[in-house]
Scaffold this active site. Structure first.
Site, PDB file in Angstrom:
ATOM      1  N   SER A  69      10.898 -13.795   0.178  1.00  0.00           N
ATOM      2  CA  SER A  69      12.232 -13.609  -0.396  1.00  0.00           C
ATOM      3  C   SER A  69      13.293 -14.024   0.616  1.00  0.00           C
ATOM      4  O   SER A  69      13.021 -14.144   1.808  1.00  0.00           O
ATOM      5  CB  SER A  69      12.456 -12.148  -0.811  1.00  0.00           C
ATOM      6  OG  SER A  69      12.863 -11.366   0.303  1.00  0.00           O
ATOM      7  N   CYS A  78       0.852  -1.172   0.000  1.00  0.00           N
ATOM      8  CA  CYS A  78       0.000   0.000   0.000  1.00  0.00           C
ATOM      9  C   CYS A  78       0.891   1.225   0.000  1.00  0.00           C
ATOM     10  O   CYS A  78       2.109   1.124   0.022  1.00  0.00           O
ATOM     11  CB  CYS A  78      -0.950   0.066   1.211  1.00  0.00           C
ATOM     12  SG  CYS A  78      -2.028  -1.366   1.358  1.00  0.00           S
ATOM     13  N   ILE A  91      -5.103  -8.811   3.365  1.00  0.00           N
ATOM     14  CA  ILE A  91      -5.845  -9.425   4.466  1.00  0.00           C
ATOM     15  C   ILE A  91      -7.179  -8.704   4.621  1.00  0.00           C
ATOM     16  O   ILE A  91      -7.237  -7.468   4.537  1.00  0.00           O
ATOM     17  CB  ILE A  91      -5.038  -9.363   5.783  1.00  0.00           C
ATOM     18  CG1 ILE A  91      -3.782 -10.225   5.673  1.00  0.00           C
ATOM     19  CG2 ILE A  91      -5.884  -9.808   6.970  1.00  0.00           C
ATOM     20  CD1 ILE A  91      -2.878 -10.155   6.891  1.00  0.00           C
ATOM     21  N   ASP A 121      -5.318  -6.390  10.159  1.00  0.00           N
ATOM     22  CA  ASP A 121      -4.255  -6.105  11.118  1.00  0.00           C
ATOM     23  C   ASP A 121      -4.131  -4.617  11.439  1.00  0.00           C
ATOM     24  O   ASP A 121      -3.661  -4.231  12.507  1.00  0.00           O
ATOM     25  CB  ASP A 121      -2.917  -6.663  10.633  1.00  0.00           C
ATOM     26  CG  ASP A 121      -2.519  -6.148   9.254  1.00  0.00           C
ATOM     27  OD1 ASP A 121      -3.380  -5.592   8.544  1.00  0.00           O
ATOM     28  OD2 ASP A 121      -1.350  -6.331   8.868  1.00  0.00           O
TER      29      ASP A 121
END
Length: 647
Positions: A371, A2, A58, A104
């Site tokens: 990663s 975001c 989420i 969250d």
């Protein structure tokens, strides 16, 4: 995941109406639309405006931002992931808080209400956020412990505080990008990036990792304060076997925590140990939870550094569905000049080119990718760590005066043999040993050494620098630590990791609509790994010894034995062939009209490279990146004369 923007007008500087310009806030947010293609939102009230772009990961239906508490007296814009949000939510519910979402983000709002600034100590994840508390009249800006997510801010000439997730978000604000910072420009030439807390613009700063700013309406002065630091090394004796067992448990837990998502999740995969171990652990967790096979993604540039075959073998070993793509290097000069569009300021790490390619490839199948970033910094994998430790041992054998008297003249007289076999290229090693430990390591990480860098500058730029020394930050960090390996690691965790590696990962992934999670950079794992004794990391001249032993059961022998490779582009040959165009670009108006650079010196560098006398490939790439930024800045400056561009 975001991006956010904001404008804050403290009472001391607020206009009588106290109104935030909706047009300006929308313009700022539009500039980072690539960070959040799924949704946008705004909140404006007297003195404060918040903008947001969302990449949904989420609670896809209810995670709209800006998000507020029950009466909207506390509002937040948040970029990142909080891995322990479910446990925090349960704790806050027990305190009486009511949650409207399963996202969250909401735990930060209610955590602030119950715990104040102590909420920062409870957050396990990576983040940058801005939280407005109307009742207190305060604005809290905060960034995660290692600096995975960015946060830029600047005070405009009228006293307005502007902030956002990228430099692009602040460029529409009048007065913030009018003047470049000469010291930041020299830092870029030295390191290939602009280290925190500076930016290339005088009025814009980066909030450093593990810092926050609490700004009140009556006290508008931004003052970053640290809320977390690495603990000192544990003095308890630990054997290799004990440490290996602990590392396996911690790494497995870090991978598991990063697999929470309501969208498809995959992994970036090279042919190396770090990304291979992350994929192997993630594949196990996916299988145990009944999910289908993970997808893994690799890109390759044809040539000796192509890792596609090794990555495909690793994916097969883990049972992953592997997606690979060959990418042509493309036009080197165009790629360099494109960096300014992606990063907003000069950024010279050429590995951002394949990073962008693999992020775009991953976006064809997933929204979240794991990663292997961080293994080298935390467990001592870089070759420069080994050489720095060896050089430090050599320093101890010779008194300071003897080193300076004997080695410095030899190093100065030794020819610069760029194209000779490595065993003949001793100039750098001799020079480093002749210096003290801190300045020796500075030379190791420096892209353009002091004499080369200053040789490209005009007297005007040198006078503007006013004695600025890019080595100062590194010297200060190294002087506080006796062990050479830990000292070098601490420097990289404070500079190279947040300034280069994590910037590269964030901007290229966000440009592609992918969130990247790095289990090896779990803060608790980093703190534990940094506290290990050096002999568990460097053994028999090989780095990451403990990590190799910990993940050995997960990986094929060929991956464990494969030498560290990294991405190496054929820059030198490409730039040699492109020398005429290179001259036209680097000796054009973008560089020379500043009055800061010596055209004759740049021309000599191009001539030496074209003739093969010296290999200046990486130096010329960094200059091309700078030229692309300066051209973009000059164009923006011309555009600011038109009011429509800042309305």
């Amino acid at each position: 995941m975001c991006g956010f923007t904001g404008l804050f007008m403290p009472r001391l500087t607020r206009a009588p109406s106290g109104e935030i310009s909706p047009a300006l806030l929308h313009h700022m947010t539009d500039a980072i639309a690539h960070r959040g293609p799924d949704d946008e939102g705004f909140h404006i009230e007297p003195g404060i405006g918040l903008g947001f772009r969302r990449l949904s990961i989420i609670d896809l239906a209810a995670g709209h931002q800006p998000m507020g508490n029950e009466d909207a007296s506390v509002m937040i814009v948040f970029n990142g992931e909080i891995y322990n949000f479910q446990a925090l939510r349960d704790e806050l519910r027990a305190l009486g808080h009511i949650f409207a979402t399963h996202c969250d983000t909401e735990v930060i709002i209610h955590g602030w209400e119950s715990w104040g600034l102590a909420v920062l100590d409870r957050l396990d994840g990576f983040f940058a956020f801005a939280l407005w508390d109307r009742m207190q009249g305060s604005l809290l800006l905060a960034r995660d412990r290692l600096g995975k997510k960015p946060l830029y801010y600047g005070v405009a000439p009228d006293g307005t505080l502007a902030f956002g997730s990228e430099l692009a978000a602040l460029t529409p604000v009048p007065g913030l990008t009018d003047a470049l910072d000469p010291a930041a420009l020299e830092d870029y030439l030295a390191f290939g990036y602009v280290p925190d807390p500076a930016s290339i613009y005088q009025r814009i700063r980066k909030l450093p990792p593990a810092h926050f700013m609490l700004i009140t309406a009556d006290d508008p002065r931004p003052a970053p304060r640290r809320y977390w630091t690495l603990p000192p090394p544990d003095a308890t004796s630990t054997t290799m076997n004990e440490a290996v067992d602990i590392l396996r448990t911690r790494l497995d837990a870090a991978v598991s925590a990063r697999m929470i998502a309501d969208v498809p999740l995959g992994a970036f995969l090279s042919g190396g140990i770090d990304s291979g171990a992350i994929l192997a652990l993630a594949a196990r967790h996916a299988a145990a939870s009944g999910k289908g096979p993970l997808q893994s993604f690799t890109i390759g540039f044809p040539g000796p550094t192509d890792e596609r075959a090794a990555a495909a073998a690793m994916a097969g070993h883990c049972g992953a569905t592997h997606v690979t793509e060959a990418v042509a290097p493309g036009d080197v000069i165009d790629a360099a000049r494109h960096q300014a569009e992606i990063f907003g300021e000069p950024f010279g790490d050429h590995s951002s080119v394949p990073s962008l390619a693999v992020a775009r490839l991953a976006r064809t199948g997933v929204k979240v990718a794991l990663s292997g970033d961080g293994g080298d910094e935390v467990f001592g994998g870089y070759r420069r760590y080994r050489w720095h430790s060896i050089a430090d041992q050599a320093r101890r054998l010779l008194p300071d005066r003897a080193r300076r008297a004997l080695l410095a003249p030899i190093a100065a007289a030794y020819p610069k043999l760029d194209r000779a076999p490595s065993w003949l290229r001793a100039k750098t090693t001799l020079t480093e040993i002749s210096l003290d430990s801190a300045h020796g390591y500075y030379r190791t990480v420096c892209k353009l050494q002091d004499d080369e860098r200053r040789g490209l500058m005009t007297p005007r730029l040198k006078s503007l620098l006013d004695g600025h020394d890019p080595a100062a930050g590194i010297v200060a960090a190294l002087d506080t630590e006796a062990d050479p390996l830990r000292a070098a690691q601490l420097v990289d965790l404070a500079t190279y990791l947040p300034g280069d590696i994590l910037v590269k990962v964030d901007r290229t992934s966000m440009r592609s609509g992918v969130e990247v999670r790095s289990p090896l950079l779990d803060p608790a794992l980093v703190a534990w790994g940094m506290g290990l004794p050096p002999q568990l990391k460097l053994q028999a001249g090989q780095g990451k010894s403990i990590l190799r032993q910990a993940v050995a059961p997960l990986l094929p022998r060929a991956v464990l034995d494969r030498p560290k490779q990294g991405f190496v582009a054929p820059l030198s040959a490409e730039l040699r062939r492109a020398a005429p165009r290179l001259r036209g670009t680097l000796l054009g108006p973008a560089m020379l009209d500043t009055g800061w650079f010596d055209g004759a010196a740049i021309g000599r560098m191009i001539d030496q490279h074209e003739s093969g006398q010296h290999d200046h490939g990486w130096k010329l790439w960094h200059l091309l990146v700078l030229e692309g930024f300066l051209a973009r800045h000059a164009g923006a400056a011309a555009g600011r004369a038109h009011p429509a561009l800042v309305a």
